[in-house]
Design an enzyme around this catalytic site. Structure first.
Site, PDB file in Angstrom:
ATOM      1  CG  HIS A  73      23.578  49.302 -14.620  1.00  0.00           C
ATOM      2  ND1 HIS A  73      24.212  50.308 -13.858  1.00  0.00           N
ATOM      3  CD2 HIS A  73      22.461  49.172 -13.831  1.00  0.00           C
ATOM      4  CE1 HIS A  73      23.350  50.589 -13.002  1.00  0.00           C
ATOM      5  NE2 HIS A  73      22.289  50.117 -13.290  1.00  0.00           N
ATOM      6  CE1 TYR A 201      32.496  53.261 -13.113  1.00  0.00           C
ATOM      7  CE2 TYR A 201      34.580  53.636 -11.887  1.00  0.00           C
ATOM      8  CZ  TYR A 201      33.281  52.771 -12.436  1.00  0.00           C
ATOM      9  OH  TYR A 201      33.327  51.749 -11.949  1.00  0.00           O
ATOM     10  N   PRO A 293      39.804  50.366  -5.961  1.00  0.00           N
ATOM     11  CG  PRO A 293      38.366  51.458  -4.784  1.00  0.00           C
ATOM     12  CD  PRO A 293      39.936  50.903  -4.836  1.00  0.00           C
ATOM     13  CE  LYS A 297      36.897  44.255 -13.770  1.00  0.00           C
ATOM     14  NZ  LYS A 297      35.640  43.844 -14.115  1.00  0.00           N
ATOM     15  CE1 TYR A 384      33.508  49.293 -14.533  1.00  0.00           C
ATOM     16  CE2 TYR A 384      31.567  48.219 -14.724  1.00  0.00           C
ATOM     17  CZ  TYR A 384      32.250  49.117 -14.272  1.00  0.00           C
ATOM     18  OH  TYR A 384      31.666  49.797 -12.914  1.00  0.00           O
TER      19      TYR A 384
HETATM   20  P1  FAD Z   1      36.746  39.506   2.672  1.00  0.00           P
HETATM   21  O1  FAD Z   1      35.751  39.961   2.095  1.00  0.00           O
HETATM   22  O2  FAD Z   1      37.524  40.525   3.172  1.00  0.00           O
HETATM   23  O3  FAD Z   1      36.359  38.386   3.571  1.00  0.00           O
HETATM   24  C1  FAD Z   1      37.469  37.921   4.546  1.00  0.00           C
HETATM   25  C2  FAD Z   1      36.508  37.532   5.614  1.00  0.00           C
HETATM   26  O4  FAD Z   1      37.434  36.868   6.388  1.00  0.00           O
HETATM   27  C3  FAD Z   1      35.703  38.548   6.332  1.00  0.00           C
HETATM   28  O5  FAD Z   1      34.391  38.183   6.880  1.00  0.00           O
HETATM   29  C4  FAD Z   1      36.670  38.724   7.581  1.00  0.00           C
HETATM   30  O6  FAD Z   1      35.741  39.133   8.942  1.00  0.00           O
HETATM   31  C5  FAD Z   1      37.229  37.181   7.699  1.00  0.00           C
HETATM   32  N1  FAD Z   1      38.343  37.290   8.755  1.00  0.00           N
HETATM   33  C6  FAD Z   1      39.562  37.937   8.699  1.00  0.00           C
HETATM   34  N2  FAD Z   1      40.462  37.571   9.615  1.00  0.00           N
HETATM   35  C7  FAD Z   1      39.873  36.584   9.971  1.00  0.00           C
HETATM   36  C8  FAD Z   1      40.521  35.642  11.125  1.00  0.00           C
HETATM   37  N3  FAD Z   1      41.619  35.870  11.565  1.00  0.00           N
HETATM   38  N4  FAD Z   1      39.799  34.567  11.424  1.00  0.00           N
HETATM   39  C9  FAD Z   1      38.355  34.211  10.826  1.00  0.00           C
HETATM   40  N5  FAD Z   1      37.743  34.978   9.865  1.00  0.00           N
HETATM   41  C10 FAD Z   1      38.766  36.176   9.556  1.00  0.00           C
HETATM   42  N6  FAD Z   1      35.547  46.409  -3.950  1.00  0.00           N
HETATM   43  C11 FAD Z   1      34.950  47.025  -5.070  1.00  0.00           C
HETATM   44  O7  FAD Z   1      35.055  46.278  -6.339  1.00  0.00           O
HETATM   45  N7  FAD Z   1      34.395  48.147  -4.991  1.00  0.00           N
HETATM   46  C12 FAD Z   1      34.304  48.721  -3.615  1.00  0.00           C
HETATM   47  O8  FAD Z   1      33.423  49.804  -3.304  1.00  0.00           O
HETATM   48  C13 FAD Z   1      34.852  48.059  -2.421  1.00  0.00           C
HETATM   49  N8  FAD Z   1      34.888  48.601  -1.054  1.00  0.00           N
HETATM   50  C14 FAD Z   1      35.746  48.235  -0.294  1.00  0.00           C
HETATM   51  C15 FAD Z   1      35.784  48.648   1.014  1.00  0.00           C
HETATM   52  C16 FAD Z   1      36.301  48.245   2.296  1.00  0.00           C
HETATM   53  C17 FAD Z   1      36.649  48.815   3.434  1.00  0.00           C
HETATM   54  C18 FAD Z   1      37.304  46.821   1.782  1.00  0.00           C
HETATM   55  C19 FAD Z   1      38.093  46.315   2.799  1.00  0.00           C
HETATM   56  C20 FAD Z   1      37.155  46.346   0.596  1.00  0.00           C
HETATM   57  C21 FAD Z   1      36.239  47.086  -0.464  1.00  0.00           C
HETATM   58  N9  FAD Z   1      36.189  46.290  -1.665  1.00  0.00           N
HETATM   59  C22 FAD Z   1      35.532  47.015  -3.008  1.00  0.00           C
HETATM   60  C23 FAD Z   1      36.935  45.104  -2.235  1.00  0.00           C
HETATM   61  C24 FAD Z   1      36.030  44.045  -1.957  1.00  0.00           C
HETATM   62  O9  FAD Z   1      35.009  44.316  -0.875  1.00  0.00           O
HETATM   63  C25 FAD Z   1      36.850  42.694  -1.934  1.00  0.00           C
HETATM   64  O10 FAD Z   1      37.719  42.662  -2.727  1.00  0.00           O
HETATM   65  C26 FAD Z   1      36.212  41.541  -1.418  1.00  0.00           C
HETATM   66  O11 FAD Z   1      35.409  41.705  -0.135  1.00  0.00           O
HETATM   67  C27 FAD Z   1      37.027  40.299  -1.270  1.00  0.00           C
HETATM   68  O12 FAD Z   1      36.298  39.201  -0.890  1.00  0.00           O
HETATM   69  P2  FAD Z   1      37.138  38.085   0.202  1.00  0.00           P
HETATM   70  O13 FAD Z   1      36.257  37.187   0.357  1.00  0.00           O
HETATM   71  O14 FAD Z   1      38.508  37.609  -0.532  1.00  0.00           O
HETATM   72  O15 FAD Z   1      37.392  38.922   1.500  1.00  0.00           O
HETATM   73  C1  PHB Z   2      30.086  50.471  -5.738  1.00  0.00           C
HETATM   74  O1  PHB Z   2      28.886  50.674  -6.298  1.00  0.00           O
HETATM   75  O2  PHB Z   2      30.287  50.419  -4.558  1.00  0.00           O
HETATM   76  C2  PHB Z   2      31.203  50.614  -6.724  1.00  0.00           C
HETATM   77  C3  PHB Z   2      30.936  50.617  -8.010  1.00  0.00           C
HETATM   78  C4  PHB Z   2      31.873  50.683  -8.861  1.00  0.00           C
HETATM   79  C5  PHB Z   2      33.253  50.918  -8.499  1.00  0.00           C
HETATM   80  C6  PHB Z   2      33.499  50.824  -7.159  1.00  0.00           C
HETATM   81  C7  PHB Z   2      32.499  50.582  -6.497  1.00  0.00           C
HETATM   82  O3  PHB Z   2      34.327  50.801  -9.281  1.00  0.00           O
END
Ligand code: FAD
Ligand code: PHB
Length: 390
Positions: A73, A201, A293, A297, A384
């Site tokens: 995009h 948005y 979100p 980021k 962005y």
């Molecule tokens: P995570 O993806 O959370 O990975 C952590 C991993 O550690 C997971 O697999 C978990 O199962 C594992 N874990 C946890 N505790 C333990 C333990 N005790 N022992 C072993 N393993 C463990 N960001 C956006 O930009 N847009 C969105 O729409 C968006 N939606 C989201 C929806 C939800 C429900 C959540 C929780 C987050 C969302 N985010 C979104 C944020 C984005 O997904 C996260 O910032 C991203 O996943 C961060 O990656 P990470 O690897 O740091 O953590």
């Molecule tokens: C998504 O596609 O899940 C999405 C896109 C933009 C955002 C947050 C989530 O700012």
């Protein structure tokens, strides 16, 4: 007893990208994940990849499907006060973003690690990190009912906001910064072709709404709601009615409807822990910081952290240098706070704040300013698409 150079807790984007980057530098790691592989591969979360994230994944050998299936995009649309304004990333920054679901990134990473005989232990229970203040930290866990111990040189805490790594650090050693928001997002995944080629948005008197997508057949949509919203109060018809109202565009624009495949409510917070390190344990991604979100980021920031960590570990193993490891937290935090600022700004500009009509007028003025000033549009666009990773 198992031995590895870097013990990684968590198989999310942070943990898996780190293990992939380390493997490319010949550094051994073990990833411990408490969920099943299928759960990790199907968990629907973020969808927008900054250009730097796309580059890094491609250079790390996990970009082939993303390049093929990801949607590139060159802009986003802002809708407010009955107007639509496009932020043209190409013109303003020369860059693009790629829409490719986080779970697809996870699938590609797991496949690459498994194909290279990388060690990922799924369903590792009761994970504990110990001896972090020594040169030989340990990770203990249970797998298939048996107790295991891994001896490592370093631990990477990539286990997300609710993980065990950050709480294992004595609280006196950390400073926490937090802001909660009085709203959340109700998100749906719908079996409907996206109604627009780009993300929309929308700021509306009834609350924020976002039109995004996962593929040419699947739309991802969000509505601002109460953080404790009861999904039972949101039958499908109510969700569609509300989306139609808040996303309303010009006469030619129509929101496509389809079967709702998934529904969920996510709360919103801004959170940072400083420093992102304790002894020989380094925190990365959501374990160290959370962003609302609205700026898309969270995943991108997790990837930026582990890029810094992988480079510092490479310096350590190739020449014994510790300066990059010592600077890890500071290097990451300088990006983290800029991204916090941007995510907070997008969130406060685009969500309806109850109670104070002043905010509503101020937000409309802010959106009008962004839409009418090249400097303001450019500032939004450069954040962005992603600040440079250096
Ligand atoms: P995570 O993806 O959370 O990975 C952590 C991993 O550690 C997971 O697999 C978990 O199962 C594992 N874990 C946890 N505790 C333990 C333990 N005790 N022992 C072993 N393993 C463990 N960001 C956006 O930009 N847009 C969105 O729409 C968006 N939606 C989201 C929806 C939800 C429900 C959540 C929780 C987050 C969302 N985010 C979104 C944020 C984005 O997904 C996260 O910032 C991203 O996943 C961060 O990656 P990470 O690897 O740091 O953590
Ligand atoms: C998504 O596609 O899940 C999405 C896109 C933009 C955002 C947050 C989530 O700012």
């Amino acid at each position: 007893m198992l031995r590895t150079q870097v013990g990684i807790v968590g198989a999310g984007p942070a943990g898996l990208v780190l293990s992939q980057l380390l493997a490319l530098d010949g550094i051994d790691s073990v990833v411990l994940e408490n969920k099943t592989r299928q759960y990790c591969e199907e968990r629907i979360r973020a969808g927008v990849l900054e250009w730097g994230t796309v580059e890094l994944l491609a250079q790390s050998g996990v970009g082939e499907r993303m390049r093929r299936e990801g949607l590139v995009h060159y802009g986003i649309e802002l809708r407010f006060a009955g107007r639509a304004h496009r932020i043209d990333f190409k013109d303003l920054t020369g860059r693009s973003i790629t829409v490719y679901g986080q779970h697809e990134v996870i699938k590609d990473l797991i496949q690459a690690r498994v194909a290279a005989d990388g060690r990922i232990v799924f369903e590792a229970n009761d994970v504990r990190v110990e001896d972090l203040n020594t040169n030989k930290p340990k990770i203990q866990y249970f797998h298939a009912g048996e107790s295991h111990e891994i001896h490592c040189d370093f631990v990477a805490g990539c286990d997300g906001f609710h993980g065990i790594c950050r709480p294992s650090i004595p609280s006196a050693a950390l400073k926490l910064y937090e802001r909660l928001y009085p709203f959340g997002w109700l998100g749906i995944l719908a079996e409907a072709p996206p109604s627009s080629e780009e993300l929309i948005y929308a700021y509306h008197e009834r609350g924020f709404a976002l039109h995004s997508m996962r593929s040419p057949q699947i739309t991802r949509l969000y509505l601002q709601c109460d953080p404790e919203e009861d999904l039972a109060a949101w039958p499908d018809e109510r969700i569609w009615r509300e989306l139609h109202l808040r996303l309303a565009g010009g006469r030619d624009w129509k929101l496509n409807e389809g079967a709702i495949l998934q529904k969920g409510v996510t709360g919103m917070r801004s959170f940072v822990v400083e420093p992102m390190q304790y002894g020989r344990m380094y925190l990365a991604g959501d374990a160290a910081h959370i962003v609302p979100p609205t700026g898309a980021k969270g995943l991108n920031l997790a990837v930026a952290d582990v890029r810094v960590l992988a480079r510092a570990l490479k310096d350590f193993y190739s020449s014994g240098r510790t300066d990059s490891l010592e600077a890890y937290s500071q290097t990451c935090l300088s990006r983290v706070w800029k991204v916090q600022r941007f995510s907070w700004w997008m969130t406060s500009m685009l969500h309806r704040h109850e109670g104070n009509p002043f905010d509503h007028r101020r937000q409309l003025a802010e959106l009008d300013y962004v839409a009418s000033s090249r400097a303001a549009s450019q500032s939004l666009a450069e954040n962005y698409v992603g600040l440079p990773m250096d």
